[in-house]
Design an enzyme around this catalytic site. Structure first.
Site, mmCIF file in Angstrom:
data_model
loop_
_atom_site.group_PDB
_atom_site.id
_atom_site.type_symbol
_atom_site.label_atom_id
_atom_site.label_comp_id
_atom_site.label_asym_id
_atom_site.label_seq_id
_atom_site.Cartn_x
_atom_site.Cartn_y
_atom_site.Cartn_z
ATOM 1 C CD GLU A 1 -0.888 -6.544 4.882
ATOM 2 O OE1 GLU A 1 -0.351 -6.889 3.800
ATOM 3 O OE2 GLU A 1 -1.094 -5.362 5.183
ATOM 4 C CG HIS B 1 -3.394 -3.525 3.201
ATOM 5 N ND1 HIS B 1 -2.399 -3.073 4.030
ATOM 6 C CD2 HIS B 1 -4.025 -2.438 2.739
ATOM 7 C CE1 HIS B 1 -2.429 -1.749 4.068
ATOM 8 N NE2 HIS B 1 -3.415 -1.341 3.294
ATOM 9 C CB CYS C 1 -1.001 -0.047 1.151
ATOM 10 S SG CYS C 1 -2.425 1.008 0.821
HETATM 11 N N1 GLN Z 1 -1.818 6.649 2.869
HETATM 12 C C1 GLN Z 1 -1.975 5.922 1.671
HETATM 13 C C2 GLN Z 1 -3.334 6.122 1.034
HETATM 14 O O1 GLN Z 1 -4.240 6.595 1.670
HETATM 15 C C3 GLN Z 1 -1.721 4.447 1.893
HETATM 16 C C4 GLN Z 1 -2.710 3.809 2.791
HETATM 17 C C5 GLN Z 1 -2.226 2.493 3.356
HETATM 18 O O2 GLN Z 1 -1.049 2.180 3.346
HETATM 19 N N2 GLN Z 1 -3.133 1.721 3.896
HETATM 20 O O3 GLN Z 1 -3.527 5.808 -0.120
#
Ligand code: GLN
Length: 550
Positions: free
Chosen positions: A510, A508, A382
């Site tokens: 995970e 994600h 992410c």
């Molecule tokens: N801050 C980033 C976004 O809002 C990544 C978010 C995250 O890593 N969950 O896109």
């Protein structure tokens, strides 16, 4: 009609109720019963999405886009099921619903009160979550500790459910800490006794007690807990410290938990099948090889902030026959002392997890640059993926000052920018791009090799994405977009073919990893890290030099 098992906690919070609840589920599942689990969080936030991980640990994202408590993650990992956002009930949700109804006039003429209106709404939500899934047994974990002001309406609702559902259909398990006094090596049960009294004060007599203790309690302690808890000794269990939490179902089963619960709930006797589970636990405990992973993020002082990442690494490593040795590194270190980034050469793999905001960002970018230039297996998740794009834009494409607009609104090269639909949003709660979406994988890429399929479904939680205006520049410079959203409008996976293993995902991965069923990107990462380790060992052997020590 489902049966309900309520799990309460005593003495201190974070006593491992979630693991006990999940383990009880696993024990019943092993007997062929269909189980679900519900987590109650007595805070006023509607969900955990608006809290920083230091406040409440990781925000676990469900398939249907709920931002939930990390215990939902434990239930999914232990029970290998997919839960809904409905499985996480908070005080905020309950009050929001009741007050909205009150304003609409649904209670016209009535005085709206905690009992019965709030408690009725709690019971409705518990039953809804259980009945929707058509389960035999729903485990309901009540967060916090017996005696907390916040938890009272939930305990009251549970007490009423005992009356409404009947004795044979409800069971109360109380999990409480039993400390050991170092000086005398004594198990101290007084605090546990007090916490049982807190439950009784509001009319709940636990049916079973789980003493959470560093070591297995002795016979005398078990009798004492039974005596003060007004329980037979067969209803007293101990959850002691184990190397892997996945051992807890096995140690509780060994103490007779399965026999006790099925007897008490009048469920038919069935032979438990825990062989597959104990094989998985054995694969974790017996792994010989080690693989050293650096997780470089910002919430490194509370490991619960990245619990799913840690577990995904553990699952993947065990599957590959190794033990993951994980170091949590605060990337702010690399901002004050950039040369320290060289210390990362001692690791077999580097992971930059999800995150938000400015703190530690330049350090993360240094880390990514180091992994890219030195061929160290890299996995970005992410925010870690977004910053990999920033790093590549700056240092390979020559776009000076490239950044995410989340970090620098006035960057000359906004390679990561807000998702278009995020621009007009007013509320911050529950408004990110959330939950599972399909990802189309490009054949012939590393991602395709890992997933071995054209489509994967993965969970998301973000507001920013790779800016389409820069796709061309990035891909011409060698970055491959190996996974795209279903409509082709969003970059989901990036990789660098010139590198032994450099892959980063907008999703994600995970959140879907399970013991015995590791997630593909994590497994690939661990395998690449093990390869690097072997190559380094061969290299050092041939030159007779020793590897750097941790
Ligand atoms: N801050 C980033 C976004 O809002 C990544 C978010 C995250 O890593 N969950 O896109």
């Amino acid at each position: 009609m489902p049966k309900y098992i309520f799990v309460t906690g005593g003495v201190v919070s974070s006593v491992g109720k979630g693991i006990v609840a999940a383990s009880v589920g696993r024990i019943l599942q092993a007997r062929g019963y269909k189980v679900t689990a519900i987590k109650i969080d007595p805070y006023l936030n509607v969900d955990s999405g608006t809290m920083n991980p230091y406040a409440h640990g990781e925000v676990f994202v469900t398939d249907d886009g709920g931002e939930t408590d990390l215990d939902i993650g434990w239930y999914e990992r232990f029970l290998d099921i997919t839960l809904s956002k409905r499985n996480n009930i908070t005080t905020g949700q309950v009050y929001l619903e009741v007050i909205t109804k009150e304003r609409r006039g649904d209670y016209l003429g009535k005085c709206v009160q905690i009992v019965p209106h709030i408690t009725d709404e709690i019971k409705r939500r518990i039953r809804l979550a259980a009945e929707n899934e058509g389960v035999d047994i729903a485990i309901v974990e009540i967060g916090g500790t017996a005696g907390d002001i916040e938890g009272q309406p939930f305990l009251e609702a549970a007490r009423q459910m005992r009356l409404e559902e009947g004795f044979e259909n409800t069971l109360f398990i109380h999990v409480a800490l039993v400390p050991i006094l170092k000086a005398t090596e004594e198990f101290k049960t007084k605090a546990l006794q007090h916490s049982v009294n807190e439950l009784r004060r509001i009319g709940i007599q636990p049916d079973a007690i789980v003493a959470r203790c560093e070591k297995p309690i002795d016979k005398a302690t078990r009798s004492k807990i039974a005596l003060f808890g007004t329980l037979p000794e067969s209803a007293v269990f101990c959850s002691y410290d184990v190397e892997h939490v996945y051992e807890v179902p096995l140690i509780l089963e060994e103490q007779g938990m399965g026999v006790f619960i099925t007897g008490r709930l009048n469920l038919s006797w069935r032979q438990p099948r825990l062989k597959e589970w104990s094989d998985i636990v054995a694969s974790m405990k017996n792994a010989r090889e080690e693989v050293r992973i650096a997780v470089c993020g910002k919430y490194t002082k509370l490991i619960d902030s990245y619990v799913s990442v840690r577990e995904a690494l553990i699952h993947a490593a065990a599957y590959a026959g190794a033990k993951a040795i994980i170091d949590w590194i605060d990337t702010e270190e690399f901002e004050a002392y950039p040369e320290k980034v060289n210390l990362l050469s001692r690791y077999d793999g580097i992971l930059v997890p999800g995150g938000f905001g400015q703190r530690g960002v330049e350090g993360k970018i240094n880390v990514i640059k180091y992994s890219r230039e030195n061929g160290i297996p890299f996995l970005g998740i992410c925010f870690g993926m977004q910053l990999s794009v920033v790093e590549y834009a700056r240092n390979v494409c020559g776009l000076e000052g490239a950044n995410s607009t989340e970090v620098a609104a006035d960057t000359p090269h906004p390679v990561i920018d807000l998702l278009p639909e995020q621009r007009s949003l007013e509320n911050l709660g529950g408004t990110m791009r959330l939950g599972a979406f399909e990802i189309i994988i490009k054949p012939g890429t590393l991602a395709y090799k890992l997933y071995n399929t054209r489509v994967t479904r993965q969970r998301h939680r973000h507001r920013y994405e790779v800016n389409p205006a820069y796709w061309d520049v990035l891909t011409r410079a060698g970055m491959v977009f190996s996974g795209m959203s279903e409509d082709g409008r969003r970059v989901e996976i990036i990789e660098l073919p010139s590198h032994p293993y450099f892959i980063a995902t907008q999703y994600h991965a995970e959140f879907v990893s399970k013991p015995g069923k590791p997630e593909a990107a994590y497994l690939g990462f661990i395998r690449a890290a093990l390869n690097r380790r072997k190559n380094l060992e061969n290299y050092s052997r041939s030159r007779n030099i020793s590897l750097p020590l941790r």
